[in-house]
Structures are given as C-alpha cells and as structure tokens.
Design an enzyme around this catalytic site. Structure first.
Site, PDB file in Angstrom:
ATOM      1  N   GLU A 176     -15.987  25.916  11.123  1.00 56.69           N
ATOM      2  CA  GLU A 176     -15.839  24.626  10.433  1.00 56.69           C
ATOM      3  C   GLU A 176     -15.936  23.466  11.423  1.00 56.69           C
ATOM      4  OE1 GLU A 176     -16.485  25.244   7.603  1.00 56.69           O
ATOM      5  OE2 GLU A 176     -14.764  25.057   6.288  1.00 56.69           O
TER       6      GLU A 176
ATOM      7  N   THR B 165     -20.273  17.103   5.132  1.00 60.06           N
ATOM      8  CA  THR B 165     -18.823  16.888   5.204  1.00 60.06           C
ATOM      9  C   THR B 165     -18.487  15.856   6.271  1.00 60.06           C
ATOM     10  OG1 THR B 165     -18.384  19.119   4.410  1.00 60.06           O
ATOM     11  CG2 THR B 165     -16.602  18.048   5.594  1.00 60.06           C
TER      12      THR B 165
HETATM   13  N1  HSE Z   1     -11.029  19.204   3.119  1.00 59.95           N
HETATM   14  C1  HSE Z   1     -12.395  19.116   3.502  1.00 59.95           C
HETATM   15  C2  HSE Z   1     -12.911  17.727   3.147  1.00 59.95           C
HETATM   16  C3  HSE Z   1     -13.174  20.169   2.759  1.00 59.95           C
HETATM   17  O1  HSE Z   1     -12.684  17.307   2.021  1.00 59.95           O
HETATM   18  O2  HSE Z   1     -13.513  17.076   3.987  1.00 59.95           O
HETATM   19  C4  HSE Z   1     -14.633  20.170   3.045  1.00 59.95           C
HETATM   20  O3  HSE Z   1     -15.237  21.186   2.254  1.00 59.95           O
END
Ligand code: HSE
Length: 308
Positions: free
Chosen positions: A130, A183
């Site tokens: 990630e 993201t």
């Molecule tokens: N919590 C993260 C965001 C998840 O919202 O940026 C990304 O899939």
C-alpha cells in the site's frame, strides 16, 4: 497442486465504509484477483506472469513484489518465490486492487513456509504494498483482504486489528464508473484538521456502525453510514455521485458512500434482492448520464484470501 505452490483468491475490499476513514474495511466475495505463488531455490521474488491489467512486473515496482520482499526479509527462509498474477481488479477503482495483490502474496508465502508469521505481521508486510501504491501504508484494505469480514484498525502504532462480525443477510452493491482515481491524488485534496463538532458526529457514527454490526441491527447500520469528513470533499471527483447515492437509498439500501478513495460507489443492503434492486437503480443513473460502468453485487467474504 504441488506442496511448493499454491493458487489463491484475493478479495476486493471496501475501505472506510463511509464513517471510518483509514480504519474500517470489509471484504467482498464477488470480485478478486487470482494468484499462484511458488517456492524456488533462487533468492528473491520474481513476478513471472501478470495478466488482466497493465502493471509493472519488476519486483520493486509491483505491490505483490514489495509486500513479498518485506516478508522475505523478516523470514529465515533462504530461497525465493515466483508469483503469477491474474489481475481482475482494476487499479484506481477504489475496491482495494493493490491490497488484494499485497495480501494474496504474503498470505500465500506464509502458507508455503508453514505459517511462521502471525496475522498482525502479515498486515504489516502487506501494508508495504500500500505504501508503494498510495504513498501511505494504510491497513483498512489489506486487513479485511487477509482475514475476511469487517475489520477495524483500532490503532496503527502499535498495530491493533479487531475483527468485526458481519450480519448474515448483509449484501454490498458496488458500481465502478470507468474512470481512474489514484488514492495518492484523492488523499492530497483532504483537509488535515477537523473541528471538534465534526469529530463528535463522526465518532458517533463509527461507534454506531460497529454496534449495529455486532447487534445485527440493520437500521442502526444504515443510520451510521454517514461521513462528515471525507465524502463531502472526494465526492466532487466522482461523476453522478449524489444521484447514485440518492437512487440507492430510494431503492432500499441501508446506506451508500464512496468505496475507499473512489471512484467506485458502494451501498449496503439487507438481503440479496434489495442489493440487486439497488444495482438496477445505480445502473440507470449512469446510463442516463452516459457513463460506462462495471457493477458487482456481493455477499460479505468471511474468509479473506483463500486457496482455490
Ligand atoms: N483509507 C484509504 C483512503 C483507502 O481512503 O485513502 C484507499 O483505498
């Protein structure tokens, strides 16, 4: 299947679930990647096959490679692994594409090594994938991808993941308008502070959602699927968001919101029949405004990564 190789299903996930930015997530059953992981004598990790999406195969540039290397570095195994990926989840879709590959790689490697690592350690390794994908090592997709069901990241330091039960009749509908949102980009537009007043509303909903899931109180789940912090900002990036949400609620969904960092929009419903009606309502909105989409109706995946 030989003992030195395993093929796994790696589920897609909905992170945040409206009120739980970076702490809540849930695994899906209807969509996921497939991955074959094989032990080899040569040290290191090689991605030998990658089909379905156009993604880098170099180990250091691939989330499965990077997550796998984190595990390898922590283990006393002096061989390596080959990985074949059938990538069914599109990157930038908001349903945990990078998390599925990261979680699948570390789960399969741990299995092939005789499970030397505990679940929290696996989450840490997968979080490195990630970090590569979004610059931030968040755990709200990798935890449910690894363990299934709903998960709460109660704390990042120290890492404390709490499994949350899923009511048997809960179904998810997810529509993915065919645009890509990174993201990393959708995190940059968020504010870094919130007011006390907003905080009070938000943690009321997080508590309500968790209580609703434990008590199988579908109305409470629905009342708690509200996001005062992230959705008002990110929804601007998603075409037709307000209309899709409104149509979902009208069709009987308990609640709806942005899946992860978007652009996918999710709704939770009581029963498969309602979830299918919600899918029809969502489709109609995108057909009217002329946006291509993919849609999934899914029960909650209670296994996480699993051998196939
Ligand atoms: N919590 C993260 C965001 C998840 O919202 O940026 C990304 O899939």
């Amino acid at each position: 299947m030989k003992a030195n190789e395993i093929k796994v299903f790696c589920p897609a996930t909905i992170a945040n679930i409206s009120c739980g930015f970076d702490v809540l997530g849930v695994a899906l059953d209807a969509v996921g990647d497939e991955m074959t992981v094989r032990k080899i004598e040569e040290k290191g990790i090689k991605i030998t096959k990658l089909i379905g999406q156009d993604l880098p195969m170099e180990t250091h540039k691939n989330v499965a490679g990077v997550a796998g290397l984190a595990l390898l570095l922590a283990s006393d195994y002096d061989g390596g692994f080959e990985i074949e990926i059938n990538k069914k989840i599109k990157p930038g879709s908001g349903i945990g594409s990078s998390a599925a590959s990261s979680a699948g790689a570390v789960w399969a490697m741990n299995h092939l090594l005789g499970n030397p690592f505990q679940s929290t350690e696996l989450v840490r390794f997968a979080m490195e994938g990630e970090r590569l994908a979004s610059d931030v090592a968040h755990a709200d997709n990798v935890a449910p991808a690894l363990f299934g069901g709903f998960t709460l990241v109660r704390s990042y330091e120290p890492l404390d993941i709490v499994p949350i039960p899923a009511p048997a009749d809960l179904f998810a509908t997810i529509i993915h308008p065919q645009i890509e949102i990174k993201t990393s980009d959708s995190r940059k537009i968020l504010k870094t502070t919130i007011s006390m007043e907003t905080g009070i509303k938000q943690w009321g909903n997080v508590g309500g959602l968790i209580a609703g899931l434990f008590m199988e109180d579908y109305d409470l789940i629905g009342r708690s699927l509200v996001d005062h912090i992230v959705e008002p900002i990110r929804s601007i990036l998603i075409p037709g968001f307000d209309e899709v949400k409104k149509a979902s609620l009208k069709a009987g969904a308990l609640g709806a919101g942005i899946s992860g960092s978007g652009p996918s929009i999710f709704a939770l419903s009581k029963g498969n029949e309602t979830a299918l009606k919600v899918a029809d309502a969502m489709k109609k909105v995108y057909e009217q405004i002329g946006i291509d989409y993919e849609i999934h109706v899914s029960k909650i995946n209670m296994d996480g990564v699993r051998p196939i």
